[in-house]
Design an enzyme around this catalytic site. Structure first.
Site, PDB file in Angstrom:
ATOM      1  N   ASP A 195       0.871  -1.174   0.000  1.00  0.00           N
ATOM      2  CA  ASP A 195       0.000   0.000   0.000  1.00  0.00           C
ATOM      3  C   ASP A 195       0.907   1.222   0.000  1.00  0.00           C
ATOM      4  O   ASP A 195       1.904   1.247   0.734  1.00  0.00           O
ATOM      5  CB  ASP A 195      -0.858   0.051   1.269  1.00  0.00           C
ATOM      6  CG  ASP A 195      -1.988  -0.956   1.272  1.00  0.00           C
ATOM      7  OD1 ASP A 195      -2.059  -1.792   0.350  1.00  0.00           O
ATOM      8  OD2 ASP A 195      -2.805  -0.914   2.215  1.00  0.00           O
ATOM      9  N   HIS A 235       4.700  -7.635  -0.368  1.00  0.00           N
ATOM     10  CA  HIS A 235       4.253  -8.867  -1.000  1.00  0.00           C
ATOM     11  C   HIS A 235       4.861  -9.045  -2.390  1.00  0.00           C
ATOM     12  O   HIS A 235       5.362  -8.089  -2.988  1.00  0.00           O
ATOM     13  CB  HIS A 235       2.728  -8.877  -1.080  1.00  0.00           C
ATOM     14  CG  HIS A 235       2.062  -8.819   0.256  1.00  0.00           C
ATOM     15  ND1 HIS A 235       1.440  -9.892   0.837  1.00  0.00           N
ATOM     16  CD2 HIS A 235       1.941  -7.789   1.149  1.00  0.00           C
ATOM     17  CE1 HIS A 235       0.962  -9.551   2.028  1.00  0.00           C
ATOM     18  NE2 HIS A 235       1.254  -8.275   2.237  1.00  0.00           N
ATOM     19  N   SER A 277       8.206   3.372   4.657  1.00  0.00           N
ATOM     20  CA  SER A 277       9.446   3.591   3.933  1.00  0.00           C
ATOM     21  C   SER A 277       9.171   3.553   2.447  1.00  0.00           C
ATOM     22  O   SER A 277       8.111   3.959   2.002  1.00  0.00           O
ATOM     23  CB  SER A 277      10.498   2.568   4.341  1.00  0.00           C
ATOM     24  OG  SER A 277      11.764   2.958   3.874  1.00  0.00           O
TER      25      SER A 277
END
Length: 274
Positions: free
Chosen positions: A83, A139, A241
């Site tokens: 995200d 992911h 980050s």
């Protein structure tokens, strides 16, 4: 004048000490009292959580929270591993990538490996920024196999708009972890860039240095053999980050996102054209 002032503050900021202090606080159990405020302040969707809010034992655990299996459907093509927000993207100009308008850096600097950098020259890249409000787990953007990971020590400048707008070559100054993957479409690399406040970058296929070695130790480069299906977790940040994805010139990508777009893990960021 303002730009010089901000650069000076960022340079003088005790980045590693700040990160260690934040990390020590958010790992303590008393920090769990801050979770409801944090969730309200950043408008976090509690319906997506893998477990109830009150079962998170510290603010640090909540930062790196897991989501329910249904929260992020996995689309076709190359999907976003996180995200976040698309910071920059496109074709790599020989070996030069864009940090932000006016600031660039090179593949050799980013990967600290000239041989690996040559594989991605004239290829493709996308830079994804995770803010403190975002889900922090990372992911697989494709079905893939992790073949090698590389820890590159460095400092911890903030990677928010102030950092990337005022610190030249920020992504190659900060601590980072590079993972090299193989896929049915060829190799690709994922660069996880640390930042001020990020207590750790975690990967499931090896141990990374701790303490002072994270900033000043030697480069750690190790082979691995770990398979992932698209959308499976490949690591996480302790706080927000940046992730940079690199693809070789042997594939042709058609991006379906633009700089400034907010995206969610599992959404398509590019199609591979044959």
């Amino acid at each position: 004048m303002k730009s010089l002032f901000v650069r000076s503050l960022l340079w003088l900021m005790p980045k590693r000490a700040y990160t260690n202090i934040i990390g020590a606080i958010v790992r303590r159990r008393f920090s769990a009292r801050l979770i409801p405020w944090y969730a309200r302040h950043f408008s976090i969707n509690l319906d997506e959580l893998a477990k109830p809010l009150q079962e998170h034992t510290s603010l640090g655990e909540f930062f790196s929270r897991k989501l329910s299996a249904e929260a992020r459907p996995i689309a076709d093509g190359i999907v976003s591993p996180v995200d976040g927000e698309v910071s920059s993207m496109g074709k790599i100009d020989k070996n030069i990538l864009l940090q932000i308008k006016g600031y660039t850096y090179t593949l050799d600097e980013l990967l600290a490996d000239s041989e690996a950098a040559a594989n991605y020259a004239n290829g493709w890249y996308v830079t994804l920024y995770l803010s403190p409000s975002d889900y922090h787990r990372i992911h697989a953007p494709l079905d893939c196999v992790a073949r090698r990971y590389r820890h590159i020590p460095g400092t911890l400048y903030p990677v928010n708009v102030h950092g990337v707008s005022h610190v030249q070559r920020l992504f190659v100054r900060n601590e980072r972890v590079v993972t090299h993957f193989d896929s049915a479409h060829g190799s690709f690399a994922m660069v996880k860039v640390g930042a001020a406040g990020v207590g750790s970058i975690v990967v499931p296929f090896g141990d990374l240095p701790s303490g002072r070695r994270r900033q000043r130790g030697p480069i750690l480069d190790k082979p691995c053999q770990e398979s992932f299906v698209k959308g499976e977790e490949v690591g996480y940040f302790a706080l927000g980050s940046t992730v940079v994805l690199l693809f070789p010139p042997s594939v042709t990508l058609r991006f379906v996102v633009s700089p400034g777009d907010k995206i969610r893990m599992g959404c398509t960021i590019a199609q591979i054209e044959r």
